[in-house]
Design a protein around this motif. Structure first.
Motif, PDB file in Angstrom:
ATOM      1  N   TRP A  73      -1.942   7.588   1.818  1.00 51.92           N
ATOM      2  CA  TRP A  73      -2.781   6.633   2.700  1.00 51.92           C
ATOM      3  C   TRP A  73      -3.173   7.143   4.203  1.00 51.92           C
ATOM      4  O   TRP A  73      -2.383   7.826   4.626  1.00 51.92           O
ATOM      5  CB  TRP A  73      -2.252   5.332   2.989  1.00 51.92           C
ATOM      6  N   MET A  97      -8.083  -0.694   1.803  1.00 50.45           N
ATOM      7  CA  MET A  97      -7.665  -1.915   2.068  1.00 50.45           C
ATOM      8  C   MET A  97      -7.796  -2.338   3.585  1.00 50.45           C
ATOM      9  O   MET A  97      -7.944  -1.615   4.271  1.00 50.45           O
ATOM     10  CB  MET A  97      -5.991  -2.190   1.696  1.00 50.45           C
ATOM     11  N   LEU A 100      -4.509  -9.579   1.652  1.00 54.39           N
ATOM     12  CA  LEU A 100      -5.137  -8.100   1.598  1.00 54.39           C
ATOM     13  C   LEU A 100      -6.384  -8.132   0.707  1.00 54.39           C
ATOM     14  O   LEU A 100      -6.556  -9.033  -0.068  1.00 54.39           O
ATOM     15  CB  LEU A 100      -3.993  -7.832   0.399  1.00 54.39           C
ATOM     16  N   GLY A 121      -7.008  -2.700  -1.616  1.00 57.21           N
ATOM     17  CA  GLY A 121      -5.696  -2.321  -2.014  1.00 57.21           C
ATOM     18  C   GLY A 121      -5.268  -2.440  -3.656  1.00 57.21           C
ATOM     19  O   GLY A 121      -4.455  -2.996  -4.202  1.00 57.21           O
TER      20      GLY A 121
END
Length: 292
Positions: free
Chosen positions: A76, A119, A126, A129
């Protein structure tokens, strides 16, 4: 504790003392492959949101595959942004486990072809994601509340931002629903594939299966019935409805069943399964699938 640290809890991760955990993404997992494809098909929403952030969008992150020779790892990035050519820049948000070419907190630039997820946190919910959702879907039901609590955000089926066009089955469904809202019968008909629907119906009749004339006649009747139903019952309404496409079932190369979930303004939720077909003019909607 940062959001990435919450996301990478104690399950489905590799842990190293004093370092954030790293989720392993098995490429052979069909659920994970679909999640990464879904992320790329809806990436436009992430990019548009970055350009014009809304007050309720309080967190952005994007996942990329980092290569070290033949070894790859999905990591990420925080503080993501794109240049005018669409290249991605960001900061390594979790400690690499297998690759040595990057390190935690390092700023990097990477080609967009290596993006595997994105995300946004919108008001505590959320959005995107998809690989996180795939991981969550793979754990026992009784452990999901703990997973959600560790993440510290609300997880439902999500809101999917496929483009309304005929490039994907989901886009064809959205195109049809947009035609309903516009009350445009020509646009609605352009989204439908009555021929495939008729062929499926006739194939269930042993004595008529394979009769092309019967298929064509049935397709014509289905189209007339579709128009009549709208005239007599009015147009379906999809304005202000949140939608997610949770499952793709590939029946054949040209016929897929799509599960769509709706959230209505009053909080109610419903689900439908729709057949879709790949035609020479792109994906089209065949019709509702009997789930009984």
């Amino acid at each position: 504790m940062g959001l990435l640290s919450k996301i990478f809890g104690k399950k489905n991760v590799a842990e190293r003392e004093g370092e954030p955990a790293m989720v392993y993404i098995p490429n052979e997992d069909e659920r994970m492959n679909w999640a990464m494809e879904k992320a790329n098909l809806t990436l436009w929403y992430f990019e548009e949101s970055l350009k014009k952030r809304q007050q309720h969008q309080n967190y952005f992150s994007i996942k990329v595959q980092i290569m070290d020779g033949e070894i790859g790892e999905h990591i990420w990035l925080t503080e993501p942004h794109f240049d005018e050519d669409g290249n991605l820049f960001g900061t390594i948000g979790n400690e690499p486990v297998n690759v040595k070419t990057v390190r935690l907190d390092q700023k990097i630039g990477i080609d967009r072809e290596f993006i595997s997820d994105w995300m946004i946190i919108e008001g505590g919910r959320l959005v995107g994601g998809y690989t996180l959702r795939a991981i969550r879907d793979g754990i026992p039901e009784e452990q999901k509340p703990e997973f959600d609590n560790n993440m510290g955000i609300y997880i439902d089926e999500g809101v999917d931002y496929f483009k309304a066009n005929f490039d994907t089955p989901e886009g064809a469904i959205l195109s049809l629903e947009n035609a309903y809202d516009a009350q445009n019968i020509d646009e609605a008909l352009a989204c439908k594939d009555f021929y495939t629907e008729a062929k499926l119906m006739v194939s269930k009749m042993e004595k008529l299966a394979g009769d092309e004339n019967i298929v064509k006649q049935t397709a014509e009747l289905l189209e007339l019935s579709f128009i009549k139903h709208i005239k007599e019952n009015g147009w379906p309404v999809f304005n202000d409805i949140r939608r997610a496409f949770t499952i793709r079932e590939k029946v054949s190369e040209v016929y897929w069943i799509i599960t769509e979930i709706y959230w209505y303004p009053d909080g109610e939720k419903s689900m439908q399964k729709l057949g879709t077909s790949r035609t020479s003019n792109g994906w089209k909607v065949v019709g509702l699938v009997d789930v009984n």
